[in-house]
Design a protein around this motif. Structure first.
Motif, PDB file in Angstrom:
ATOM      1  N   ALA A 137       0.843  -1.146  -0.035  1.00 14.47           N
ATOM      2  CA  ALA A 137       0.143   0.024  -0.062  1.00 14.47           C
ATOM      3  C   ALA A 137       0.699   1.288   0.025  1.00 14.47           C
ATOM      4  N   VAL A 138       0.482   2.292  -0.689  1.00 17.31           N
ATOM      5  CA  VAL A 138       1.092   3.415  -0.990  1.00 17.31           C
ATOM      6  C   VAL A 138       0.280   4.539  -0.789  1.00 17.31           C
ATOM      7  N   PHE A 139       0.513   5.401   0.178  1.00 20.19           N
ATOM      8  CA  PHE A 139      -0.428   6.511   0.765  1.00 20.19           C
ATOM      9  C   PHE A 139      -0.161   7.788  -0.184  1.00 20.19           C
ATOM     10  N   VAL A 140      -1.267   8.154  -0.855  1.00 24.41           N
ATOM     11  CA  VAL A 140      -1.315   9.183  -1.871  1.00 24.41           C
ATOM     12  C   VAL A 140      -2.417  10.312  -1.552  1.00 24.41           C
ATOM     13  N   PRO A 141      -1.931  11.668  -1.784  1.00 27.60           N
ATOM     14  CA  PRO A 141      -3.076  12.712  -1.590  1.00 27.60           C
ATOM     15  C   PRO A 141      -4.048  12.576  -2.391  1.00 27.60           C
ATOM     16  N   ASP A 142      -5.320  12.710  -2.116  1.00 29.31           N
ATOM     17  CA  ASP A 142      -6.345  12.533  -3.114  1.00 29.31           C
ATOM     18  C   ASP A 142      -6.678  13.683  -4.079  1.00 29.31           C
ATOM     19  N   VAL A 182       1.705   5.960 -10.847  1.00 33.94           N
ATOM     20  CA  VAL A 182       3.148   5.098 -10.728  1.00 33.94           C
ATOM     21  C   VAL A 182       2.841   3.920  -9.776  1.00 33.94           C
ATOM     22  N   VAL A 183       2.062   4.226  -8.697  1.00 34.25           N
ATOM     23  CA  VAL A 183       1.868   3.212  -7.705  1.00 34.25           C
ATOM     24  C   VAL A 183       1.169   1.969  -8.338  1.00 34.25           C
ATOM     25  N   SER A 184       0.053   2.290  -9.139  1.00 37.38           N
ATOM     26  CA  SER A 184      -0.627   1.282  -9.886  1.00 37.38           C
ATOM     27  C   SER A 184       0.145   0.532 -10.726  1.00 37.38           C
ATOM     28  N   LEU A 185       0.926   1.413 -11.534  1.00 41.24           N
ATOM     29  CA  LEU A 185       1.892   0.691 -12.709  1.00 41.24           C
ATOM     30  C   LEU A 185       2.903  -0.163 -12.070  1.00 41.24           C
ATOM     31  N   GLU A 186       3.089  -0.276 -10.715  1.00 42.63           N
ATOM     32  CA  GLU A 186       4.089  -1.209 -10.237  1.00 42.63           C
ATOM     33  C   GLU A 186       3.422  -2.328  -9.702  1.00 42.63           C
ATOM     34  N   GLY A 187       1.861  -2.234  -9.737  1.00 42.73           N
ATOM     35  CA  GLY A 187       1.486  -3.366  -9.142  1.00 42.73           C
ATOM     36  C   GLY A 187       0.793  -2.895  -7.589  1.00 42.73           C
ATOM     37  N   ALA A 188       1.137  -1.983  -7.301  1.00 44.52           N
ATOM     38  CA  ALA A 188       0.803  -1.576  -5.764  1.00 44.52           C
ATOM     39  C   ALA A 188      -0.246  -0.984  -5.850  1.00 44.52           C
ATOM     40  N   THR A 189      -0.876  -0.736  -4.447  1.00 43.44           N
ATOM     41  CA  THR A 189      -2.258  -0.310  -4.343  1.00 43.44           C
ATOM     42  C   THR A 189      -2.178   1.283  -3.822  1.00 43.44           C
ATOM     43  N   PRO A 190      -2.648   2.334  -4.474  1.00 41.31           N
ATOM     44  CA  PRO A 190      -2.534   3.606  -3.982  1.00 41.31           C
ATOM     45  C   PRO A 190      -3.774   3.824  -3.062  1.00 41.31           C
ATOM     46  N   VAL A 191      -3.432   4.315  -1.782  1.00 41.46           N
ATOM     47  CA  VAL A 191      -4.576   4.418  -1.053  1.00 41.46           C
ATOM     48  C   VAL A 191      -4.676   6.018  -0.574  1.00 41.46           C
ATOM     49  N   PHE A 192      -5.916   6.466  -0.932  1.00 35.85           N
ATOM     50  CA  PHE A 192      -6.002   7.939  -0.996  1.00 35.85           C
ATOM     51  C   PHE A 192      -6.155   8.529   0.412  1.00 35.85           C
ATOM     52  N   ALA A 238      -5.513  -2.829   9.738  1.00 38.57           N
ATOM     53  CA  ALA A 238      -6.738  -3.569  10.203  1.00 38.57           C
ATOM     54  C   ALA A 238      -7.223  -4.682   9.218  1.00 38.57           C
ATOM     55  N   GLU A 239      -7.413  -4.092   7.955  1.00 30.19           N
ATOM     56  CA  GLU A 239      -7.638  -4.940   6.884  1.00 30.19           C
ATOM     57  C   GLU A 239      -7.081  -6.158   6.723  1.00 30.19           C
ATOM     58  N   GLY A 240      -5.408  -5.912   6.920  1.00 34.22           N
ATOM     59  CA  GLY A 240      -4.682  -6.978   6.805  1.00 34.22           C
ATOM     60  C   GLY A 240      -4.319  -7.515   5.346  1.00 34.22           C
ATOM     61  N   ARG A 241      -4.842  -7.095   4.438  1.00 33.90           N
ATOM     62  CA  ARG A 241      -4.744  -7.455   2.982  1.00 33.90           C
ATOM     63  C   ARG A 241      -3.377  -7.156   2.263  1.00 33.90           C
ATOM     64  N   LEU A 242      -2.900  -5.716   2.745  1.00 31.70           N
ATOM     65  CA  LEU A 242      -1.975  -4.892   2.278  1.00 31.70           C
ATOM     66  C   LEU A 242      -0.864  -4.750   3.381  1.00 31.70           C
ATOM     67  N   GLN A 243       0.406  -4.271   2.554  1.00 35.50           N
ATOM     68  CA  GLN A 243       1.534  -3.995   3.519  1.00 35.50           C
ATOM     69  C   GLN A 243       1.793  -2.745   3.202  1.00 35.50           C
ATOM     70  N   PRO A 244       1.624  -1.824   4.280  1.00 34.85           N
ATOM     71  CA  PRO A 244       1.976  -0.344   4.229  1.00 34.85           C
ATOM     72  C   PRO A 244       3.480   0.002   3.977  1.00 34.85           C
ATOM     73  N   ARG A 245       3.791   0.493   2.969  1.00 29.14           N
ATOM     74  CA  ARG A 245       5.218   0.963   2.542  1.00 29.14           C
ATOM     75  C   ARG A 245       5.819   2.211   2.513  1.00 29.14           C
ATOM     76  N   ALA A 246       5.095   2.911   1.830  1.00 30.67           N
ATOM     77  CA  ALA A 246       5.588   4.200   1.610  1.00 30.67           C
ATOM     78  C   ALA A 246       4.374   5.343   1.363  1.00 30.67           C
ATOM     79  N   ILE A 247       4.787   6.547   1.474  1.00 34.34           N
ATOM     80  CA  ILE A 247       3.892   7.684   1.300  1.00 34.34           C
ATOM     81  C   ILE A 247       4.492   8.768   0.248  1.00 34.34           C
ATOM     82  N   VAL A 248       3.400   8.855  -0.631  1.00 33.09           N
ATOM     83  CA  VAL A 248       3.888  10.017  -1.702  1.00 33.09           C
ATOM     84  C   VAL A 248       3.276  11.203  -1.055  1.00 33.09           C
ATOM     85  N   ALA A 249       4.299  12.176  -0.719  1.00 31.64           N
ATOM     86  CA  ALA A 249       3.884  13.663  -0.301  1.00 31.64           C
ATOM     87  C   ALA A 249       3.968  14.377  -1.466  1.00 31.64           C
TER      88      ALA A 249
END
Ligand SMILES: *Cc1c(COP(=O)(O)O)cnc(C)c1O
Length: 410
Positions: A76-81, A90-100, A124-135
């Protein structure tokens, strides 16, 4: 009137610019000529980081950073909405999940409290591993790195600073010396798209980091995953270099930017704010921060007032832009591939929507936290309007724009 007057800039810089371009053409070193390395050194020095690696555009710069960190499926990569599409694409392109994550009404930048909430939700959901923040340093203003860094440290996440609009912005904490944009992330990136604070005459970008290992990985990834030499390929990479001609253009532009353009846009912004401050919500620059004014963005009451004002300005020949009309979590590209945390997403089967092979379909299976969330970002999309902004705006032009706005709103 121009929204961003690049032709006027060229007229001012013409003599130096023509010489720089013609020298690059005459030299015959069109790829990775000496100007590229010189520019990288100048950029690293200006920003105050150890390594600068230029590349083909700001989107590739973000991709190179994610590749260096090995971000991929299950991450999971956290990105501003509220940002340009690239920051999340770019997060999706790497196959990861952007979380807004929602933003602050006044600065347009990531809200660290909502970031904390979003990370907790993913854990809490446990499906994804939080890895990075795009600020993102939206519109030229550095994000709140003090607060974002505290959250990143709490959960052990990396910060990728998307400084595509932020280059030249800075923060002067009371206790320390000025820190410049593109030095705040573990890796930071920028774009040299023509309309950015420092733009070339085509596409360009750069990656910044103090980390030797990531810098050498990025150097490899940007040239087909090269190893010891060009025809020794040790990983799957990109072809993402900055052209010599663009590096030559940027050397001239960087000098003008540092010498006077950054001061000029700040003077123009001050003028706008002093003329408009009583009639409309003007941009807020927190104490100790300096913006590079990629955009000067006002906030209106609602969509009707914003659209009405934009039409009024247009009728007077005054250009304005809506950055951005849609929050990321409502973009079709993410909605189509999203899975709600409840597992009831529209597309939670592993479908290869493009009919391609598995590894490609994986990349496009990115999911987003497609909840009814990010109310601030969603509301801003209805109310923001960006006004003409560049270093060559005249006092007369600023008055014309402001009088038109004041007339309409009174
Ligand atoms: C422009 C921009 C990018 C992408 O830069 P390109 O050079 O156009 O690829 C990424 N993020 C933000 C916030 C931008 O404004």
């Amino acid at each position: 009137m121009e929204f961003r007057d690049l032709k006027q800039q060229y007229r001012v810089l013409r003599e130096d610019m023509d010489r720089a371009i013609l020298d690059a053409v005459a030299s015959g070193a069109y790829i990775m000529g000496p100007q590229v390395r010189e520019l990288e050194n100048q950029l690293a020095e200006y920003v105050g980081v150890k390594h600068c690696l230029t590349c083909a555009n700001g989107t590739d710069a973000l991709t190179l950073a994610l590749k260096a960190w090995g971000i991929g499926p299950e991450d999971a990569v956290f990105v501003p909405d509220f940002t340009f599409f690239s920051s999340a694409e770019v997060v999706s392109l790497e196959g990861a999940t952007p979380v807004f994550v929602d933003v602050h009404e006044e600065t347009f930048n990531m809200d660290a409290e909502d970031l904390d909430r979003a990370i907790k939700q993913v854990l809490a959901e446990g499906r994804l591993q939080p890895r990075a923040i795009v600020a993102v340093d939206l519109f030229g203003l550095p994000a709140d790195y003090k607060a974002i860094r505290a959250v990143a440290d709490k959960y052990g996440l990396l910060i990728l600073e998307d400084g595509a609009q932020g280059f030249g912005g800075s923060v002067i904490p009371s206790e320390a010396k000025e820190s410049r944009a593109c030095s705040f992330g573990d890796i930071s990136t920028t774009s040299f798209f023509p309309a950015k604070p420092v733009g070339c005459y085509g596409d360009g970008g750069a990656v910044f980091t103090d980390n030797d290992e990531w810098a050498s990985l990025i150097e490899s990834y940007r040239v087909h995953g090269k190893g010891q030499f060009k025809y020794d390929n040790v990983r799957i990479g990109l072809n993402s270099r900055l052209d010599t001609v663009q590096a030559a253009v940027l050397q001239v532009k960087l000098k003008a930017f540092a010498d006077y353009e950054l001061d000029a846009v700040n003077a123009a912004a001050e003028r706008y704010t002093s003329l408009l401050g009583d009639v409309v919500a003007t941009p807020v620059i927190p104490d100790g921060y300096r913006s590079s004014w990629a955009q000067y963005t006002i906030r209106l009451k609602d969509r009707t007032q914003r659209d009405g004002l934009q039409a009024h300005l247009k009728s007077l020949g005054i250009p304005s832009m809506v950055y951005y009309p849609k929050p990321m979590h409502l973009q079709t590209a993410f909605a189509d591939f999203s899975t709600r945390p409840s597992g009831l997403g529209r597309n939670d089967k592993e479908v290869d929507c493009l009919g391609r092979n598995d590894s490609v379909s994986l990349s496009f299976r990115a999911k987003s936290r497609n909840l009814d969330h990010c109310p601030v970002a969603t509301s801003l999309c209805d109310r923001v309007l960006s006004l003409p902004m560049h270093p060559y705006l005249t006092e007369e032009q600023i008055q014309t724009v402001c009088n038109a706005i004041i007339d309409y709103l009174r």
